[in-house]
Structures are given as C-alpha cells and as structure tokens.
Scaffold this active site. Structure first.
Site, PDB file in Angstrom:
ATOM      1  N   HIS A   1       5.395   6.068  -0.929  1.00  0.00           N
ATOM      2  CA  HIS A   1       6.152   4.858  -1.257  1.00  0.00           C
ATOM      3  C   HIS A   1       5.354   3.616  -0.921  1.00  0.00           C
ATOM      4  O   HIS A   1       4.429   3.659  -0.113  1.00  0.00           O
ATOM      5  CB  HIS A   1       7.476   4.833  -0.471  1.00  0.00           C
ATOM      6  CG  HIS A   1       7.260   4.725   1.007  1.00  0.00           C
ATOM      7  ND1 HIS A   1       6.959   5.806   1.801  1.00  0.00           N
ATOM      8  CD2 HIS A   1       7.237   3.653   1.838  1.00  0.00           C
ATOM      9  CE1 HIS A   1       6.789   5.414   3.042  1.00  0.00           C
ATOM     10  NE2 HIS A   1       6.940   4.105   3.104  1.00  0.00           N
TER      11      HIS A   1
ATOM     12  N   HIS B   1       0.854  -1.195   0.000  1.00  0.00           N
ATOM     13  CA  HIS B   1       0.000   0.000   0.000  1.00  0.00           C
ATOM     14  C   HIS B   1       0.885   1.238   0.000  1.00  0.00           C
ATOM     15  O   HIS B   1       2.093   1.139   0.204  1.00  0.00           O
ATOM     16  CB  HIS B   1      -0.866   0.012   1.270  1.00  0.00           C
ATOM     17  CG  HIS B   1      -0.030   0.192   2.491  1.00  0.00           C
ATOM     18  ND1 HIS B   1       0.562  -0.872   3.152  1.00  0.00           N
ATOM     19  CD2 HIS B   1       0.383   1.315   3.143  1.00  0.00           C
ATOM     20  CE1 HIS B   1       1.282  -0.406   4.149  1.00  0.00           C
ATOM     21  NE2 HIS B   1       1.203   0.917   4.175  1.00  0.00           N
TER      22      HIS B   1
HETATM   23  O1  3AM Z   1       4.423   0.774   4.927  1.00  0.00           O
HETATM   24  P1  3AM Z   1       4.593   2.225   5.238  1.00  0.00           P
HETATM   25  O2  3AM Z   1       5.972   2.558   5.669  1.00  0.00           O
HETATM   26  O3  3AM Z   1       4.074   3.125   4.179  1.00  0.00           O
HETATM   27  O4  3AM Z   1       5.525   2.392   8.426  1.00  0.00           O
HETATM   28  C1  3AM Z   1       4.179   2.135   8.730  1.00  0.00           C
HETATM   29  C2  3AM Z   1       3.338   1.757   7.557  1.00  0.00           C
HETATM   30  O5  3AM Z   1       3.645   2.567   6.441  1.00  0.00           O
HETATM   31  C3  3AM Z   1       3.516   3.432   9.143  1.00  0.00           C
HETATM   32  O6  3AM Z   1       2.142   3.203   8.964  1.00  0.00           O
HETATM   33  C4  3AM Z   1       1.940   2.225   7.955  1.00  0.00           C
HETATM   34  C5  3AM Z   1       1.044   1.136   8.457  1.00  0.00           C
HETATM   35  O7  3AM Z   1       1.596   0.528   9.577  1.00  0.00           O
HETATM   36  N1  3AM Z   1       3.816   3.760  10.530  1.00  0.00           N
HETATM   37  C6  3AM Z   1       3.881   2.922  11.572  1.00  0.00           C
HETATM   38  N2  3AM Z   1       4.197   3.601  12.696  1.00  0.00           N
HETATM   39  C7  3AM Z   1       4.323   4.894  12.337  1.00  0.00           C
HETATM   40  C8  3AM Z   1       4.611   6.092  13.043  1.00  0.00           C
HETATM   41  N3  3AM Z   1       4.825   6.087  14.363  1.00  0.00           N
HETATM   42  C9  3AM Z   1       4.090   4.999  10.958  1.00  0.00           C
HETATM   43  N4  3AM Z   1       4.147   6.160  10.287  1.00  0.00           N
HETATM   44  C10 3AM Z   1       4.440   7.266  11.016  1.00  0.00           C
HETATM   45  N5  3AM Z   1       4.661   7.244  12.345  1.00  0.00           N
END
Ligand code: 3AM
Length: 180
Positions: A125, A43
């Site tokens: 991304h 995603h």
């Molecule tokens: O797969 P991506 O990196 O786009 O990295 C986590 C993931 O995104 C992000 O939320 C998505 C679903 O889990 N994520 C997790 N913890 C996070 C945080 N504390 C976060 N993004 C920002 N701050």
C-alpha cells in the site's frame, strides 16, 4: 557506541504519479482526515528494518544487491482505512507475484538478520494519511493508477525540523520479466 538508523526497503512512486495521488487525495478527503503524507514521501514499503546498526545495514545492503527479482506493473486500484494504525491508503486488488516475491525475500533476509518482522500478512500500500484515527468516508470511486516498478530502494527515515524525511540510500534495478 554504534549509531543506529531507521531503515526500510520500499518502492518509490515516480514524480508524475506522486502529483496525481496528492491531487486526487485533496479532491476526495477533507483536510481533517489526518496528517497527509508529503508527496516526496509516498512509497510502498517492502520490508521495515527498524533502528539498526551500520554493520547490519551493510550486511542487508550487500544481500539486497544480490537479489534477483523482476520488473512488474502494479495497479493501484484499491483504497482503505486502518483505524488502529491511523492509516488511509491506496493499494491493489491483485498484487503481482513478482512484488510478493520481492517483499518476501527482503522480509526473510531482514528477519534472519534480526530485524523483527510483523506477523501480519504483507499488504502492499501507499500510505496517504497518518493519524487518521476517526472514521473516514472512503470515496466510492476508487482510483486506477499504474505503477511500473523497475527498481527498489533502501530508505532512511529521519525526523528533521518537525517533519519525517525519507532519504534514499541506494537503489537496485529489477531485471526484465522473463518472456512468457
Ligand atoms: O508508510 P507505510 O505504512 O508503508 O508504517 C511505516 C512506514 O510504512 C513502517 O515503515 C514505513 C516507513 O516508516 N513502519 C514503521 N514502524 C514499523 C514497525 N514497527 C513499520 N512497519 C512495521 N513495523
């Protein structure tokens, strides 16, 4: 006690693109690169909300339903590795304005509703691997995939039987782009 759920807004990848991405990933990275993200979990995060109450989730769901945003095409033609967060990703060299606007609106509503938003700039991304903390050889040939975004969704992230699972809670369509 109010139950909190870990939520985020994101763009999903159509199943055909999910398949293409995992096939390309398997062909271009060794297995020890990191923990591969499951095809169904691929995603593009628009706004991470964190662990939030049902009340806050309801408020943000209502707000999402009122957002007027347009469809866009996104080229996935960039690739990189963030060793700090251990993510190998595919992204875009040029993010369309409609994508930047949608993410910005969602992030500002999230922040106004008390969901901490990272100070880092939004970098759209698709995460391919997590826990990729060692150096990664980035393939010289970048992919070039097209994602036609016509909706965005609210997802819940859960941990089930040792695996991360993303469950789509609601989807909102994007409007046709205005004629030029
Ligand atoms: O797969 P991506 O990196 O786009 O990295 C986590 C993931 O995104 C992000 O939320 C998505 C679903 O889990 N994520 C997790 N913890 C996070 C945080 N504390 C976060 N993004 C920002 N701050």
């Amino acid at each position: 006690m109010s139950v909190e759920r870990r939520l985020f807004f994101a763009l999903s990848l159509p199943p055909a693109l999910q398949k293409q991405v995992i096939k390309w990933r398997a062909a271009h990275f060794p297995a020890e690169t990191g923990r591969p993200v499951a095809a169904a979990n691929l995603h593009i995060t628009l706004a991470f909300l964190g662990e939030i109450s049902e009340l806050k989730a309801d408020a943000l769901t209502r707000i999402a339903g009122r957002i007027q945003a347009h469809k866009f095409s996104l080229r996935l033609d960039d690739i990189g590795h963030w060793p700090g967060s251990g993510v190998v990703w595919v992204g875009t060299r040029r993010a369309p304005n409609a994508l930047l606007q949608l993410a910005s609106v969602l992030r500002s509503h999230a922040a106004r509703n008390g969901c901490y938003q990272s100070a880092l700039p939004f970098h759209p991304h698709v995460s391919l691997y997590r826990n990729a903390t060692r150096p990664v050889a980035i393939p010289p040939a970048t992919p070039d995939w097209l994602l036609e975004a016509d909706a965005f969704s609210l997802y819940e992230s859960t941990w089930e039987r040792g695996r991360t699972r993303y469950r789509c809670l609601q989807t909102w369509p994007l409007a046709d782009a205005p004629a030029l």
